[in-house]
Motif scaffolding. Sequence first.
Motif, PDB file in Angstrom:
ATOM      1  N   ILE A 182       9.189   0.104 -10.298  1.00  0.00           N
ATOM      2  CA  ILE A 182       8.043   0.120  -9.382  1.00  0.00           C
ATOM      3  C   ILE A 182       6.768  -0.258 -10.131  1.00  0.00           C
ATOM      4  O   ILE A 182       5.961  -1.059  -9.650  1.00  0.00           O
ATOM      5  N   LYS A 183       6.566   0.278 -11.324  1.00  0.00           N
ATOM      6  CA  LYS A 183       5.378  -0.061 -12.107  1.00  0.00           C
ATOM      7  C   LYS A 183       5.325  -1.561 -12.388  1.00  0.00           C
ATOM      8  O   LYS A 183       4.284  -2.203 -12.217  1.00  0.00           O
ATOM      9  N   VAL A 184       6.451  -2.113 -12.831  1.00  0.00           N
ATOM     10  CA  VAL A 184       6.497  -3.543 -13.135  1.00  0.00           C
ATOM     11  C   VAL A 184       6.206  -4.353 -11.874  1.00  0.00           C
ATOM     12  O   VAL A 184       5.414  -5.308 -11.894  1.00  0.00           O
ATOM     13  N   ALA A 185       6.825  -3.979 -10.764  1.00  0.00           N
ATOM     14  CA  ALA A 185       6.605  -4.700  -9.506  1.00  0.00           C
ATOM     15  C   ALA A 185       5.139  -4.657  -9.105  1.00  0.00           C
ATOM     16  O   ALA A 185       4.570  -5.670  -8.681  1.00  0.00           O
ATOM     17  N   GLU A 204       0.831  -1.203   0.000  1.00  0.00           N
ATOM     18  CA  GLU A 204       0.000   0.000   0.000  1.00  0.00           C
ATOM     19  C   GLU A 204       0.867   1.255   0.000  1.00  0.00           C
ATOM     20  O   GLU A 204       0.594   2.214  -0.719  1.00  0.00           O
ATOM     21  N   TRP A 205       1.918   1.253   0.826  1.00  0.00           N
ATOM     22  CA  TRP A 205       2.815   2.408   0.924  1.00  0.00           C
ATOM     23  C   TRP A 205       3.501   2.674  -0.412  1.00  0.00           C
ATOM     24  O   TRP A 205       3.573   3.814  -0.867  1.00  0.00           O
ATOM     25  N   VAL A 206       3.998   1.609  -1.051  1.00  0.00           N
ATOM     26  CA  VAL A 206       4.672   1.764  -2.345  1.00  0.00           C
ATOM     27  C   VAL A 206       3.700   2.345  -3.370  1.00  0.00           C
ATOM     28  O   VAL A 206       4.053   3.258  -4.110  1.00  0.00           O
ATOM     29  N   GLN A 252       1.037   4.170  -2.806  1.00  0.00           N
ATOM     30  CA  GLN A 252       0.764   5.562  -2.453  1.00  0.00           C
ATOM     31  C   GLN A 252       1.915   6.470  -2.878  1.00  0.00           C
ATOM     32  O   GLN A 252       1.685   7.570  -3.388  1.00  0.00           O
ATOM     33  N   CYS A 253       3.153   6.016  -2.690  1.00  0.00           N
ATOM     34  CA  CYS A 253       4.316   6.798  -3.131  1.00  0.00           C
ATOM     35  C   CYS A 253       4.310   6.943  -4.651  1.00  0.00           C
ATOM     36  O   CYS A 253       4.575   8.027  -5.179  1.00  0.00           O
ATOM     37  N   PHE A 254       3.982   5.861  -5.353  1.00  0.00           N
ATOM     38  CA  PHE A 254       3.912   5.888  -6.815  1.00  0.00           C
ATOM     39  C   PHE A 254       2.831   6.850  -7.276  1.00  0.00           C
ATOM     40  O   PHE A 254       3.067   7.727  -8.100  1.00  0.00           O
ATOM     41  N   GLU A 255       1.645   6.696  -6.714  1.00  0.00           N
ATOM     42  CA  GLU A 255       0.502   7.511  -7.111  1.00  0.00           C
ATOM     43  C   GLU A 255       0.733   8.995  -6.826  1.00  0.00           C
ATOM     44  O   GLU A 255       0.347   9.856  -7.608  1.00  0.00           O
ATOM     45  N   GLY A 256       1.401   9.277  -5.709  1.00  0.00           N
ATOM     46  CA  GLY A 256       1.665  10.657  -5.325  1.00  0.00           C
ATOM     47  C   GLY A 256       2.927  11.252  -5.922  1.00  0.00           C
ATOM     48  O   GLY A 256       3.256  12.414  -5.659  1.00  0.00           O
ATOM     49  N   GLY A 257       3.652  10.452  -6.708  1.00  0.00           N
ATOM     50  CA  GLY A 257       4.878  10.951  -7.322  1.00  0.00           C
ATOM     51  C   GLY A 257       6.015  11.135  -6.336  1.00  0.00           C
ATOM     52  O   GLY A 257       6.886  11.974  -6.545  1.00  0.00           O
ATOM     53  N   ASN A 258       6.015  10.359  -5.268  1.00  0.00           N
ATOM     54  CA  ASN A 258       7.037  10.470  -4.225  1.00  0.00           C
ATOM     55  C   ASN A 258       7.905   9.219  -4.147  1.00  0.00           C
ATOM     56  O   ASN A 258       8.185   8.721  -3.057  1.00  0.00           O
ATOM     57  N   LEU A 259       8.366   8.718  -5.258  1.00  0.00           N
ATOM     58  CA  LEU A 259       9.152   7.491  -5.262  1.00  0.00           C
ATOM     59  C   LEU A 259      10.486   7.644  -4.544  1.00  0.00           C
ATOM     60  O   LEU A 259      11.057   6.668  -4.079  1.00  0.00           O
ATOM     61  N   SER A 260      10.965   8.868  -4.415  1.00  0.00           N
ATOM     62  CA  SER A 260      12.236   9.086  -3.725  1.00  0.00           C
ATOM     63  C   SER A 260      12.165   8.645  -2.268  1.00  0.00           C
ATOM     64  O   SER A 260      13.181   8.301  -1.674  1.00  0.00           O
ATOM     65  N   LEU A 297      11.041   5.911  -1.267  1.00  0.00           N
ATOM     66  CA  LEU A 297      11.321   4.477  -1.251  1.00  0.00           C
ATOM     67  C   LEU A 297      12.812   4.170  -1.244  1.00  0.00           C
ATOM     68  O   LEU A 297      13.220   3.085  -0.855  1.00  0.00           O
ATOM     69  N   VAL A 298      13.615   5.122  -1.690  1.00  0.00           N
ATOM     70  CA  VAL A 298      15.060   4.916  -1.780  1.00  0.00           C
ATOM     71  C   VAL A 298      15.809   6.038  -1.067  1.00  0.00           C
ATOM     72  O   VAL A 298      16.889   6.437  -1.490  1.00  0.00           O
ATOM     73  N   GLU A 299      15.242   6.501   0.004  1.00  0.00           N
ATOM     74  CA  GLU A 299      15.796   7.629   0.747  1.00  0.00           C
ATOM     75  C   GLU A 299      17.296   7.454   0.987  1.00  0.00           C
ATOM     76  O   GLU A 299      17.747   6.416   1.457  1.00  0.00           O
ATOM     77  N   GLY A 300      18.036   8.473   0.615  1.00  0.00           N
ATOM     78  CA  GLY A 300      19.478   8.459   0.822  1.00  0.00           C
ATOM     79  C   GLY A 300      20.271   7.762  -0.279  1.00  0.00           C
ATOM     80  O   GLY A 300      21.492   7.705  -0.217  1.00  0.00           O
ATOM     81  N   GLU A 301      19.613   7.236  -1.289  1.00  0.00           N
ATOM     82  CA  GLU A 301      20.290   6.531  -2.385  1.00  0.00           C
ATOM     83  C   GLU A 301      20.192   7.343  -3.670  1.00  0.00           C
ATOM     84  O   GLU A 301      19.165   7.949  -3.949  1.00  0.00           O
TER      85      GLU A 301
END
Length: 90
Positions: free
Chosen positions: A47-50, A18-20, A22-30, A32-36
């Motif tokens: 992310i879309k494929v997953a 659900e979190w992933v 929501q991040c995708f839908e909201g355009g906040n994918l960063s 998911l990889v904070e600090g990378e």
Amino acid sequence: MICEELSNLPEDQVILEEWVYQCFEGGNLSQLVEGEEVDQRQLERIIKVALWCILDEPSLRPSMKKVLLMLEGPVEIPIPPNPTSFLSAI
């Protein structure tokens, strides 16, 4: 298949799912990889494929051939449906 294995997630991973989404839908994918340092376009593709691969309905999941094509880039990846929308419909 990998996509089929990913659909058998324990409940704590459903929350992650659900979190992933929501991040995708909201355009906040960063988030998911904070600090990378990552290629944002490639991250979005992955992310879309997953999200397509973890859908509960097997007939909606892409074949491995299609997954490879989507990851390599020549195939456009449609917006995946919310994976939890199927859970609430049951």
